[in-house]
Design a protein around this motif. Structure first.
Motif, mmCIF file in Angstrom:
data_model
loop_
_atom_site.group_PDB
_atom_site.id
_atom_site.type_symbol
_atom_site.label_atom_id
_atom_site.label_comp_id
_atom_site.label_asym_id
_atom_site.label_seq_id
_atom_site.Cartn_x
_atom_site.Cartn_y
_atom_site.Cartn_z
ATOM 1 N N ILE A 1 31.443 40.942 43.345
ATOM 2 C CA ILE A 1 32.214 40.244 42.315
ATOM 3 C C ILE A 1 31.274 39.571 41.324
ATOM 4 O O ILE A 1 31.523 39.564 40.103
ATOM 5 C CB ILE A 1 33.179 39.240 42.959
ATOM 6 C CG1 ILE A 1 34.263 39.994 43.739
ATOM 7 C CG2 ILE A 1 33.812 38.330 41.903
ATOM 8 C CD1 ILE A 1 35.162 39.103 44.569
ATOM 9 N N GLN B 1 34.962 49.891 41.688
ATOM 10 C CA GLN B 1 35.283 50.239 40.306
ATOM 11 C C GLN B 1 36.155 51.476 40.322
ATOM 12 O O GLN B 1 36.205 52.213 41.303
ATOM 13 C CB GLN B 1 34.008 50.526 39.509
ATOM 14 C CG GLN B 1 33.215 51.703 40.064
ATOM 15 C CD GLN B 1 31.897 51.941 39.343
ATOM 16 O OE1 GLN B 1 31.355 51.047 38.718
ATOM 17 N NE2 GLN B 1 31.392 53.146 39.433
ATOM 18 N N GLU C 1 30.126 42.282 39.104
ATOM 19 C CA GLU C 1 31.200 42.597 38.149
ATOM 20 C C GLU C 1 31.177 41.617 36.982
ATOM 21 O O GLU C 1 31.247 42.025 35.807
ATOM 22 C CB GLU C 1 32.543 42.535 38.871
ATOM 23 C CG GLU C 1 33.753 42.632 37.968
ATOM 24 C CD GLU C 1 35.002 42.125 38.669
ATOM 25 O OE1 GLU C 1 35.716 41.298 38.069
ATOM 26 O OE2 GLU C 1 35.268 42.565 39.804
ATOM 27 N N ASN C 2 31.061 40.336 37.283
ATOM 28 C CA ASN C 2 31.024 39.323 36.233
ATOM 29 C C ASN C 2 29.799 39.488 35.343
ATOM 30 O O ASN C 2 29.865 39.288 34.121
ATOM 31 C CB ASN C 2 31.046 37.922 36.847
ATOM 32 C CG ASN C 2 32.373 37.607 37.520
ATOM 33 O OD1 ASN C 2 33.419 38.123 37.122
ATOM 34 N ND2 ASN C 2 32.337 36.771 38.546
ATOM 35 N N GLN D 1 35.415 47.921 35.757
ATOM 36 C CA GLN D 1 34.656 47.126 36.721
ATOM 37 C C GLN D 1 35.551 46.013 37.246
ATOM 38 O O GLN D 1 35.672 44.955 36.632
ATOM 39 C CB GLN D 1 33.401 46.549 36.061
ATOM 40 C CG GLN D 1 32.540 47.548 35.308
ATOM 41 C CD GLN D 1 31.761 48.458 36.228
ATOM 42 O OE1 GLN D 1 31.650 48.201 37.420
ATOM 43 N NE2 GLN D 1 31.196 49.518 35.672
ATOM 44 N N TYR D 2 36.186 46.261 38.381
ATOM 45 C CA TYR D 2 37.082 45.246 38.940
ATOM 46 C C TYR D 2 37.193 45.483 40.435
ATOM 47 O O TYR D 2 37.766 46.475 40.881
ATOM 48 C CB TYR D 2 38.463 45.316 38.288
ATOM 49 C CG TYR D 2 39.419 44.257 38.790
ATOM 50 C CD1 TYR D 2 39.145 42.907 38.590
ATOM 51 C CD2 TYR D 2 40.587 44.604 39.465
ATOM 52 C CE1 TYR D 2 40.014 41.927 39.055
ATOM 53 C CE2 TYR D 2 41.465 43.637 39.932
ATOM 54 C CZ TYR D 2 41.171 42.298 39.720
ATOM 55 O OH TYR D 2 42.026 41.325 40.189
ATOM 56 N N VAL D 3 36.623 44.574 41.209
ATOM 57 C CA VAL D 3 36.665 44.666 42.662
ATOM 58 C C VAL D 3 38.074 44.316 43.119
ATOM 59 O O VAL D 3 38.582 43.232 42.808
ATOM 60 C CB VAL D 3 35.631 43.725 43.299
ATOM 61 C CG1 VAL D 3 35.709 43.780 44.817
ATOM 62 C CG2 VAL D 3 34.214 44.082 42.822
ATOM 63 N N HIS E 1 30.437 42.235 32.796
ATOM 64 C CA HIS E 1 31.342 41.788 31.739
ATOM 65 C C HIS E 1 30.664 40.807 30.784
ATOM 66 O O HIS E 1 30.903 40.840 29.567
ATOM 67 C CB HIS E 1 32.576 41.121 32.350
ATOM 68 C CG HIS E 1 33.442 42.082 33.100
ATOM 69 N ND1 HIS E 1 34.393 41.672 34.011
ATOM 70 C CD2 HIS E 1 33.511 43.438 33.085
ATOM 71 C CE1 HIS E 1 35.000 42.736 34.513
ATOM 72 N NE2 HIS E 1 34.484 43.809 33.971
#
Length: 270
Positions: free
Chosen positions: A172, A39, A175-176, A209-211, A179
């Motif tokens: 990941i 992140q 992360e999802n 939040q983004y790998v 979201h």
């Protein structure tokens, strides 16, 4: 501390750490590999000054003693704040403490303010009430949280690489989850970090939040090298080869579109 007490002595095999400690360890000669950014943040850290006005003014720092953790993301954040506010290090006194001693340094009056982050901001609020100034400076320091290991055996073609790939896939999925389930994610932060819902909302709203492995990461790491080399005790430390530290294989195998570092992206045309 995450590196010095976990990864570097061999207690742990995989570790997340802020960007600046990774840079410092690399400059000190430690061999590390960066597998991804978990992140990045618009505003992770804060200046906390008891009795401060609602709106920040540079005079709140002038002549004051500010505590922070040395050569950490908190220290670099303080540096960036001074730069954008037109102040120099000579305009205040900076004192260093281990991070878990910073709150006591403020409460006891040894320092006038702190460069600090959650959950310590919440701890200060619980002790002093709402009569404190908490100042954030969005984008003054885009902080990256990294997934790092020691260099993998055989260039990462063995079981170690498979483990890292599974960790990246789990991140990941996490992360999802954030979201897709923002309220539940907030409640998890409240419970685990023991902070208020408002503080948890602020963290999530200011966190991307983004790998990934992206080009801006390299620019950030380079700027931190320059800052660290400005200190006499670190001026002679070597400049790390960050491209050599990047191991894009795990993330590139799972979701290659998330790797956008020039020359390293599996999506680039041959």
């Amino acid at each position: 501390r995450a590196l010095n007490q976990g990864l570097l002595p061999g207690v742990e095999d995989v570790r997340t750490a802020s960007d600046l400690p990774v840079v410092e360890a690399a400059m000190a000669g430690e061999s590390l590999q960066i597998h991804g950014v978990l992140q990045s943040t618009r505003s992770m850290n804060s200046l906390v000054i008891p009795g401060g006005a609602q709106k920040f003014d540079p005079s709140l720092l002038t002549g004051k003693t500010i505590g922070t953790q040395s050569f950490s993301a908190l220290h670099f954040f303080l540096h960036r704040v001074l730069v954008v506010q037109g102040l120099g290090i000579e305009d205040l006194v900076v004192e260093f403490y281990p991070i878990d001693e910073l709150v006591d340094a403020l409460i006891s009056g040894r320092v006038d303010g702190l460069s600090i982050r959650e959950p310590y901001v919440q701890e200060i609020r619980d002790i002093l009430g709402e009569g404190i100034g908490v100042y954030q400076f969005p984008w003054v320091y885009q902080q990256f949280e990294l997934l790092v290991t020691r260099p993998l055996n055989d260039g990462g073609s063995t079981t170690e690489q498979k483990v890292v790939r599974r960790v990246m896939a789990a991140l990941i999925r996490a992360e999802n989850f954030v979201h897709d389930n923002p309220e539940e994610a907030r409640d998890i932060l409240v419970r685990v970090m023991q902070i208020s819902r408002e503080s948890a909302d602020s963290i999530l709203n200011n966190t991307i939040q983004y790998v990934n492995l992206s080009q801006p990461l390299l620019g950030a790491l380079e700027s931190q090298v320059q800052w660290l080399q400005s200190f006499s005790q670190r001026s002679q430390l070597p400049h790390p080869d960050f491209l050599d530290m990047i191991n894009q294989k795990a993330l590139g195998d799972i979701q290659p579109q998330r790797v956008t570092i020039l020359g390293y992206s599996p999506m680039e045309a041959p």
